[in-house]
Design a protein around this motif. Structure first.
Motif, PDB file in Angstrom:
ATOM      1  N   THR A 272       2.803 -53.651 -13.419  1.00 56.06           N
ATOM      2  CA  THR A 272       2.742 -54.101 -14.767  1.00 56.06           C
ATOM      3  C   THR A 272       3.963 -54.701 -15.477  1.00 56.06           C
ATOM      4  O   THR A 272       4.021 -55.393 -16.298  1.00 56.06           O
ATOM      5  CB  THR A 272       2.405 -52.619 -15.561  1.00 56.06           C
ATOM      6  OG1 THR A 272       3.242 -51.745 -15.653  1.00 56.06           O
ATOM      7  CG2 THR A 272       1.120 -52.212 -15.049  1.00 56.06           C
ATOM      8  N   GLY A 273       5.286 -54.194 -14.872  1.00 57.85           N
ATOM      9  CA  GLY A 273       6.316 -54.625 -15.590  1.00 57.85           C
ATOM     10  C   GLY A 273       6.682 -53.932 -17.007  1.00 57.85           C
ATOM     11  O   GLY A 273       5.831 -53.106 -17.317  1.00 57.85           O
ATOM     12  N   ARG A 274       7.797 -54.687 -17.692  1.00 59.69           N
ATOM     13  CA  ARG A 274       8.134 -53.961 -18.777  1.00 59.69           C
ATOM     14  C   ARG A 274       8.425 -55.238 -19.666  1.00 59.69           C
ATOM     15  O   ARG A 274       8.922 -56.133 -19.213  1.00 59.69           O
ATOM     16  CB  ARG A 274       9.447 -53.250 -18.622  1.00 59.69           C
ATOM     17  CG  ARG A 274       9.819 -52.591 -19.956  1.00 59.69           C
ATOM     18  CD  ARG A 274      11.100 -51.492 -19.535  1.00 59.69           C
ATOM     19  NE  ARG A 274      10.706 -50.441 -18.978  1.00 59.69           N
ATOM     20  CZ  ARG A 274      11.690 -49.583 -18.436  1.00 59.69           C
ATOM     21  NH1 ARG A 274      12.842 -49.837 -18.813  1.00 59.69           N
ATOM     22  NH2 ARG A 274      11.161 -48.272 -18.025  1.00 59.69           N
ATOM     23  N   GLY A 275       8.032 -55.301 -21.041  1.00 60.99           N
ATOM     24  CA  GLY A 275       8.268 -56.284 -21.853  1.00 60.99           C
ATOM     25  C   GLY A 275       6.981 -57.472 -21.895  1.00 60.99           C
ATOM     26  O   GLY A 275       6.012 -57.126 -21.147  1.00 60.99           O
ATOM     27  N   GLY A 276       7.325 -58.429 -22.317  1.00 64.13           N
ATOM     28  CA  GLY A 276       6.291 -59.579 -22.205  1.00 64.13           C
ATOM     29  C   GLY A 276       5.300 -59.601 -23.485  1.00 64.13           C
ATOM     30  O   GLY A 276       5.067 -60.716 -23.886  1.00 64.13           O
ATOM     31  N   LYS A 277       5.019 -58.442 -24.059  1.00 65.83           N
ATOM     32  CA  LYS A 277       4.336 -58.438 -25.115  1.00 65.83           C
ATOM     33  C   LYS A 277       4.921 -58.060 -26.316  1.00 65.83           C
ATOM     34  O   LYS A 277       4.353 -57.998 -27.505  1.00 65.83           O
ATOM     35  CB  LYS A 277       3.144 -57.552 -24.995  1.00 65.83           C
ATOM     36  CG  LYS A 277       2.057 -57.872 -23.783  1.00 65.83           C
ATOM     37  CD  LYS A 277       1.146 -56.815 -23.615  1.00 65.83           C
ATOM     38  CE  LYS A 277       0.110 -57.266 -22.485  1.00 65.83           C
ATOM     39  NZ  LYS A 277      -0.898 -56.225 -22.133  1.00 65.83           N
TER      40      LYS A 277
END
Length: 916
Positions: free
Chosen positions: A143-148
């Motif tokens: 899912t990763g971290r950040g981006g939104k």
């Protein structure tokens, strides 16, 4: 003067005083939570964190080296650190300390302990640094971290670290590497490291991340990234990389172990290994974390002094590894804890795979202190120290925390069965039943709990030695000898406690005591009663020559009425305290079947106390023997087999001893014809060769039995109505009249008579039909072999013998008139008186010999003797040849056979009877 309870000397933290539920997470810092400002205040607020942190030697060294490197000093520093210790051993705590130092920069100077770090580091201040934190348990590469949230999406450790160090611009240098999940080279890494400030990179929980991303290939890429990052950090002047790798191998897959080994070797090669275990500094860490600690108060020093002197005075009783010469210092350094309580985790628990060295100890002790503090103020206990034996294992929350460190809840049954947690727990029950000194000190619970901790709950073969138990449990006010007493009781009671050669441990498997308890419950009452009687008979059969035994009579007719000393052994059910027992003794002494008993004084009754102890020991020995019979099917180990053999032998000895202790009551007729009861006291099998010998010795001391009597005794106690006293009546008097002592062997009377004849005190005679004595023995040599105890032989007193010899007193004729002088005055028969005519009396007509053969019914035997044989019993020429066959239904008991032999010997007849 009593020592002051610890809870009145030092004060626990507020949450512990209030007894609020404590979670292990309170002692487990999460680095990502600190970075995101989500951690508890103790970890989030730097000043508070440093106030509660004890700077151990290793932690101080790590802080000094890091500060020097961040300050640009490369001499005696390292750019890469591998923090290795057991799970819960303080690694993340160390990373958090570095985080606060680097983030705080110059402000850190105001925090406790930091000035000394700077002084040792040789710097004036800490430069403000860029800090990046990567925690493997928190970061998800899918899912990763950040981006939104307005920040770029990061899917790799290098993308996340770059972003934290330099924001979007730094991330841009590795954006493509992040997108393609490929580790950047050292050159790329160099490009995102800050140029204007030092950088601290902290990586935690890497093993978790590698395990989750092995299939995607990120594990190998992470290895390459850490290698490249380490190489670049070493090349930089103001970059520090600190990585923690737990040494928890439990539950690792082979792939996990392989990755762990690779990273361990890499970091050890490129960096410096730092072992974060607190070791001997554990006590200071714990005291700062759990108490409002400002140093040991005076009352605490007094307690340490008292305990130290006690251990010094008993140094031979404690383990050699404990520094008895410095005992006072040891107790002061660990106050309010006992030194063994803190050291047991390092000595015995450290090797357990699930044990969290720092976090685990803190969690357990926090619950312990909270529980003990509240219990103390409620008046439950007033312990001067928190000792191993006071662990609140009765508290489910504490037990759960302990089991978690030990490796699971499998120990629940062992603890609640043997130590505490239930009202019927063995140690709890034993304390309630113990003497006051043991009960007040709760010794059974303290000893059992100490063994549990010293043997790490039986998770391995670790054992608690007797010296270790003494050291852990003994106090200045406790008799150290009571500890051995307590251990013996626990060893024979607990179901999960194993002991061998003064070494003890709890285990998950039930021991022989549990097998015994199960088997005892299945022993049938009939077998118990049979074994009881057999054991009693075995004990009373030994020794006591000359005493007849009668076992367990139910009717008076079963006790023969004979002039012998008889020990009547009552059955175990006939307790001396029961009225029915005394009534039976009285009636059976007076009666023999349907007739009155003649030889009442010859009976000595052995009566038991209540049979409860006897039944218990009989049940135990039967149970042990049953277990031994099935030993091959029980899969016992060698130690248990040996212990089983010892237990069988001990149970057999114990049942013998309890027979001795139970049959300590004797009843016999006193001289005034009343009942005399003799209590033998607390007797045991070592008091005499046999219990019958013990009884005879006591009766001799009391004058109730004699080996023999003197001739003067017979003279003093001569019946006034008797001029001649038949030797049979003399013998019978010793067994019929309480006035006379019982003779152990009536044959001794023969020697008494022989001695009396030789000294002239007594005469030994037989009465002829004409009243004369023939034979007549007086003042002559006579052997005991020549004396016969019968109705036809008599003893006479000195005066009677003298009168007979001098003719002063002639014996009274019986039936035949004396001979008369001859008619012609010559020698011959005397002449008749005037007026009488001498008529010769012809001999009676008859035969020279009479013989008879036939069967005599048993019921008419006495009549046969009286009507046929008694007419010729005093004359010569009577010969009796007797053939007797006794074959009742059910056979003849050994006891009856022995009685027949004794009777034959008393009659002077051979006892060589035939048996089949």
């Amino acid at each position: 003067m009593a020592l002051k309870p610890w809870y009145k000397v030092v004060t626990p933290r507020e949450d512990l005083r209030d007894g609020r539920p404590l979670d292990a997470s309170e002692f487990a810092v999460h680095l990502d939570h600190v970075r995101d400002h989500r951690a508890p205040a103790d970890y989030q607020e730097p000043a508070r964190f440093f106030d509660r942190t004890f700077l151990t030697t290793n932690l101080t060294e790590l802080a000094i080296t890091t500060v020097r490197r961040l300050s640009g000093i490369k001499l005696e520093t390292s750019a890469v650190f591998n923090l290795t210790t057991q799970f819960g051993g303080g690694k993340t705590h160390a990373l958090t300390l570095l985080y606060h130092l680097a983030k705080g920069g110059p402000e850190a100077l105001a925090w406790k302990g930091v000035p000394s770090i700077l002084e040792d580091a040789g710097v004036k201040t800490i430069p403000a640094s860029a800090v990046a934190v990567f925690v493997g348990t928190e970061f998800d590469s899918l899912t990763g971290r950040g981006g939104k949230d307005g920040t770029p999406l990061r899917k790799t450790p290098w993308g996340e670290i770059a972003f934290q160090l330099g924001g979007k611009d730094a991330f841009a240098t590795v954006a493509k590497h992040d997108q393609e999940l490929t580790a950047p080279s050292s050159e790329v890494i160099r490009s995102f490291l800050p140029k204007d400030k030092p950088a601290l990179i902290l990586m935690d929980e890497l093993l978790n991340y590698m395990g989750r991303n092995r299939k995607s290939g990120l594990t190998n890429q992470l290895y390459s990234f850490v290698q490249n990052l380490s190489e670049e950090a070493r090349a930089q002047d103001r970059v520090v990389l600190a990585v923690s790798l737990p040494s928890l191998l439990d539950e690792m897959t082979p792939e996990d172990e392989g990755d762990f080994d690779r990273f361990q070797k890499l970091l050890d090669r490129l960096g410096k290994a730092m072992i974060m275990s607190a070791e001997t500094e554990t006590s200071e860490i714990i005291r700062r974390r759990l108490f409002e600690w400002g140093g040991i108060p005076d009352e605490g020093k007094k307690t340490a002094q008292e305990y130290g002197e006690f251990i010094l005075n008993n140094r031979t009783q404690v383990p050699n590894w404990f520094p008895a010469d410095n005992a006072k210092e040891q107790f002061a350094a660990s106050y309010p804890f006992h030194p063994t309580l803190l050291s047991v985790f390092e000595r015995k628990w450290q090797q357990l795979p699930r044990f969290q060295q720092t976090r685990g100890i803190l969690r357990l002790l926090a619950l312990w202190v909270s529980h003990a503090y509240q219990a103390g103020f409620k008046g439950a206990h007033k312990d001067a120290l928190i000792v191993m034996g006071t662990a609140p294992l009765d508290d489910p929350m504490f037990r759960s925390a302990a089991f978690e460190q030990l490796g699971g809840a499998k120990l629940e049954g062992a603890v609640t069965t043997d130590i505490c947690g239930k009202k019927e727990s063995h140690a709890v029950r034993l304390d309630k039943e113990a003497v006051d000194a043991i009960k007040k000190a709760r010794l059974h619970q303290k000893v059992a709990t100490s063994i549990f901790f010293e043997s790490n709950g039986g998770q391995s073969k670790t054992e608690a030695t007797l010296p270790e138990i003494r050291l852990a449990v003994a106090e200045p006010d406790i008799d150290i000898g009571n500890i051995e007493t307590t251990l013996e009781t626990l060893s024979t009671t607990c179901y999960f406690l194993s002991s061998e050669k003064n070494r003890y441990r709890f285990s998950l498997s039930p021991n022989l005591n549990k097998l015994l308890a199960d088997r005892r419950a299945s022993v049938q009452p009939k077998k118990i009663e049979e074994r009881l009687r057999a054991e009693v008979q075995r004990v009373f059969t030994a020794g006591g020559t000359g005493v007849e035994r009668v076992y367990f009579p139910e009717k008076s007719g079963q006790i023969t009425d004979r002039p012998v000393l008889s020990l009547v052994v009552l059955s175990p059910e006939q307790a001396v305290s029961e009225k029915a027992t005394r009534d039976f003794i009285e009636s059976a002494t007076k009666e023999s079947g349907t007739s009155g008993r003649t030889y009442k004084s010859g009976l000595v009754w052995a009566a038991p106390d209540l049979p409860d102890a006897l039944r218990d020991e009989a049940r135990k020995v039967l149970a042990w023997e049953d277990i031994a019979d099935e030993g091959d099917d029980l899969h016992l180990d060698d130690v248990q087999k040996r212990q089983l053999g010892e237990n069988v032998k001990k149970a057999q000895r114990d049942v013998k001893e309890v027979v001795w202790r139970t049959y300590k009551n004797l009843m016999l007729l006193a001289k005034d014809n009343s009942w005399k009861t003799v209590d033998l006291g607390l007797v045991h099998s070592s008091a005499a060769p046999s219990i019958v010998d013990l009884i005879l010795t006591r009766l001799r001391q009391d004058g109730d039995i004699e080996e023999a009597v003197s001739p003067s005794f017979l003279d003093r106690n001569w019946p006034p109505a008797f001029k001649e006293w038949s030797t049979k009546s003399v013998r019978d008097a010793f067994f019929a009249s309480p006035q006379f002592p019982r003779l152990l062997n009536s044959e001794s009377l023969k020697d008494t008579i022989a001695r009396g004849v030789e000294t002239g005190m007594l005469g030994y005679v037989a009465k002829r039909p004409d009243g004369s004595y023939a034979p007549f023995h007086w003042k002559a040599s006579l052997t005991a072999f020549d004396v016969e105890l019968s109705d036809d032989m008599y003893i006479i007193q000195r005066g009677t013998a003298e009168a007979y010899v001098t003719g002063k007193s002639a014996p009274t004729p019986t039936s035949v008139p004396p001979p008369q002088p001859p008619i012609d005055g010559t020698s011959g028969p005397p002449s008749p008186k005037p007026g009488l005519t001498s008529v010769p009396v012809p001999p009676p007509a008859g035969v020279n010999r009479v013989s008879w053969h036939g069967d005599v019914p048993p019921q008419k035997w006495m009549n046969f003797y009286t009507k046929v044989l008694s007419k010729f019993a005093t004359q010569t020429g009577l010969k009796i040849g007797l053939s007797v066959e006794i074959a009742p239904e059910g056979g003849v008991s050994n006891q009856k056979v022995d009685e027949i032999k004794v009777a034959l010997r008393e009659l002077g007849l051979p006892d060589n009877i035939s048996q089949d």
